[in-house]
Design a protein around this motif. Structure first.
Motif, mmCIF file in Angstrom:
data_model
loop_
_atom_site.group_PDB
_atom_site.id
_atom_site.type_symbol
_atom_site.label_atom_id
_atom_site.label_comp_id
_atom_site.label_asym_id
_atom_site.label_seq_id
_atom_site.Cartn_x
_atom_site.Cartn_y
_atom_site.Cartn_z
ATOM 1 N N UNK A 1 -4.298 8.566 1.548
ATOM 2 C CA UNK A 1 -2.990 8.353 0.924
ATOM 3 C C UNK A 1 -3.116 7.797 -0.489
ATOM 4 N N UNK A 2 -4.167 7.010 -0.722
ATOM 5 C CA UNK A 2 -4.411 6.556 -2.097
ATOM 6 C C UNK A 2 -4.779 7.733 -2.996
ATOM 7 N N UNK B 1 -6.659 -9.506 -1.982
ATOM 8 C CA UNK B 1 -5.401 -9.772 -1.300
ATOM 9 C C UNK B 1 -4.608 -8.475 -1.130
ATOM 10 N N UNK B 2 -3.657 -8.517 -0.259
ATOM 11 C CA UNK B 2 -2.738 -7.406 -0.081
ATOM 12 C C UNK B 2 -1.876 -7.268 -1.323
ATOM 13 N N UNK C 1 5.219 -7.645 6.630
ATOM 14 C CA UNK C 1 5.146 -6.860 5.400
ATOM 15 C C UNK C 1 6.187 -5.748 5.400
ATOM 16 N N UNK C 2 6.892 -5.614 4.281
ATOM 17 C CA UNK C 2 7.782 -4.475 4.076
ATOM 18 C C UNK C 2 6.955 -3.353 3.459
ATOM 19 N N UNK C 3 6.742 -2.292 4.219
ATOM 20 C CA UNK C 3 5.992 -1.132 3.731
ATOM 21 C C UNK C 3 7.019 -0.133 3.209
ATOM 22 N N UNK C 4 7.235 -0.153 1.898
ATOM 23 C CA UNK C 4 8.265 0.685 1.288
ATOM 24 C C UNK C 4 7.755 2.095 1.003
ATOM 25 N N UNK C 5 6.443 2.256 0.877
ATOM 26 C CA UNK C 5 5.831 3.559 0.627
ATOM 27 C C UNK C 5 4.413 3.538 1.122
ATOM 28 N N UNK C 6 3.741 4.672 1.044
ATOM 29 C CA UNK C 6 2.376 4.729 1.545
ATOM 30 C C UNK C 6 1.459 3.738 0.827
ATOM 31 N N UNK C 7 1.772 3.402 -0.396
ATOM 32 C CA UNK C 7 0.963 2.457 -1.160
ATOM 33 C C UNK C 7 1.830 1.397 -1.834
ATOM 34 N N UNK C 8 2.918 1.048 -1.174
ATOM 35 C CA UNK C 8 3.853 0.069 -1.742
ATOM 36 C C UNK C 8 4.172 -0.989 -0.689
ATOM 37 N N UNK C 9 3.708 -2.208 -0.934
ATOM 38 C CA UNK C 9 3.817 -3.279 0.046
ATOM 39 C C UNK C 9 4.469 -4.519 -0.566
ATOM 40 N N UNK D 1 -4.674 -3.463 3.895
ATOM 41 C CA UNK D 1 -3.774 -2.317 3.867
ATOM 42 C C UNK D 1 -4.228 -1.247 4.860
ATOM 43 N N UNK D 2 -5.538 -1.103 5.017
ATOM 44 C CA UNK D 2 -6.057 -0.095 5.937
ATOM 45 C C UNK D 2 -5.595 -0.365 7.364
ATOM 46 N N UNK D 3 -5.527 -1.629 7.764
ATOM 47 C CA UNK D 3 -5.049 -1.954 9.108
ATOM 48 C C UNK D 3 -3.665 -1.360 9.351
ATOM 49 N N UNK D 4 -2.790 -1.434 8.365
ATOM 50 C CA UNK D 4 -1.435 -0.904 8.544
ATOM 51 C C UNK D 4 -1.438 0.618 8.636
#
Length: 346
Positions: free
Chosen positions: A317-318, A337-338, A150-158, A121-124
């Motif tokens: 962001x977390x 895992x992601x 990956x669909x990044x729907x929010x800062x912490x939603x993948x 997640x950090x890479x994104x």
């Protein structure tokens, strides 16, 4: 933009998942104040790849030095750190433990929050550094250990829409480079060679019928092509083979991403991971932008490979959205895992 943290909130990001000891100080998840990377490339080049035991030992020697240099480069000291974020997985367990142990001791001694970060997640989150980018967007995550759209729907939603069912794209690049006799790390070597080559060799597409990808067969096809040529005493042009492989590996990945963009109605495509520094991938993504009108986010190349700034950004962001996500019992999670990922099926 997440709310709840003071302006100028400074996170020290610590990354030690593989062969880079990296520390960075980042404000508000976006402003990079320093970004120190203590590389082990020259050490592992002697062996043609990362030796986990050597990597772990070198992290032990480098991590305190890297953290102090990151603060010095930012004109700060430990009292200016508002939180410590550390990669807890995925990665090599011995390497991860060095970063996790150091981060726990540091956060405890400073009395600041400790944030556990998922390396994938950090890479994104590299796409937020120095930009105004915000979710939602589609991200091509391409690295030595991971390949996914990956669909990044929010800062912490993948949500993983497509992924590799075997080798990661970066792993395939490195193995093909090794077959060609190129030095470690092989991916950048293939990239440089391909610039002067032509895609004259026919190679199979890694794209599967269900929209996932398989890079193992493509890698094997290159090995077989070279083996057959050697048996016939024929010389293959390394630049042409590099260009052929690069296109065979990258074009289907972009094609899958374009289909998901259209299906979801998303207007932004981001790149992330070490392979996001690949010149052909970056160029083709920009051409996709010109052709379709979508926005393409291209992190600086130094932010595509493993670094502490991306870890600090994800940690911010977390913390801003979810609060503290761990305590001093934090352990390394090498097979992490992601979020939103499920085992791929053919």
């Amino acid at each position: 933009m997440p709310q709840g943290l003071k302006k100028g909130f400074a996170v020290l990001g610590i990354e030690s998942s593989c062969d880079e000891t990296a520390c960075a100080l980042v404000e508000d998840g976006r402003r990079v104040l320093s970004n120190v990377i203590d590389s082990q490339i020259e050490l592992h080049r002697l062996y043609g790849g990362v030796v986990p035991e050597l990597a772990g030992r070198n992290h032990v020697m480098a991590i305190d030095r890297a953290a102090k240099r990151a603060l010095a480069d930012a004109g700060a000291d430990f009292s200016d750190v508002d939180a410590v974020a550390v990669t807890c997985g995925a990665g090599l367990v011995g390497c991860l433990l060095v970063g996790v142990s150091y981060a726990k001791a540091l956060a405890y001694s400073l009395g600041v929050p400790l944030v556990a970060v998922n390396h994938i997640e950090a890479h994104m989150c590299a796409n937020y550094l120095g930009t105004d980018a915000e979710p939602p967007y589609l991200c091509i995550l391409a690295s030595g250990g991971h390949t996914a759209v990956v669909h990044v729907a929010g800062y912490n939603e993948y949500s993983v829409l497509s992924s590799t069912v075997d080798d990661a794209i970066g792993e395939a690049f490195d193995k093909v480079a090794r077959t060609l006799g190129l030095p470690y790390p092989g991916g950048p070597q293939i990239d440089r060679l391909s610039e002067s080559g032509k895609p004259v060799y026919r190679l199979p597409s890694p794209l599967l019928k269900n929209g996932n990808l398989s890079y193992s067969g493509l890698k094997t096809a290159v090995v077989n092509l070279m083996h057959n040529a050697a048996q016939r005493n024929e010389a293959l042009d390394a630049a042409d083979l590099s260009a052929s492989f690069s296109r065979a590996a990258i074009d289907p990945l972009l094609s899958v991403a374009e289909k998901h963009l259209k299906r979801l109605g998303l207007k932004t495509l981001a790149l992330a991971g070490g392979v996001a520094a690949n010149g052909y991938l970056r160029g083709e993504a920009q051409r996709l932008s010109q052709r379709t009108g979508i926005r393409v986010l291209l992190p600086e190349k130094k932010l595509c490979t493993d670094n502490g700034a991306m870890v600090a950004s994800q940690g911010y962001f977390l913390l801003a959205e979810k609060g503290v996500n761990c305590d001093l019992t934090l352990n390394a999670a090498p097979t992490l895992r992601l979020r939103g990922d499920k085992p791929s099926r053919r």
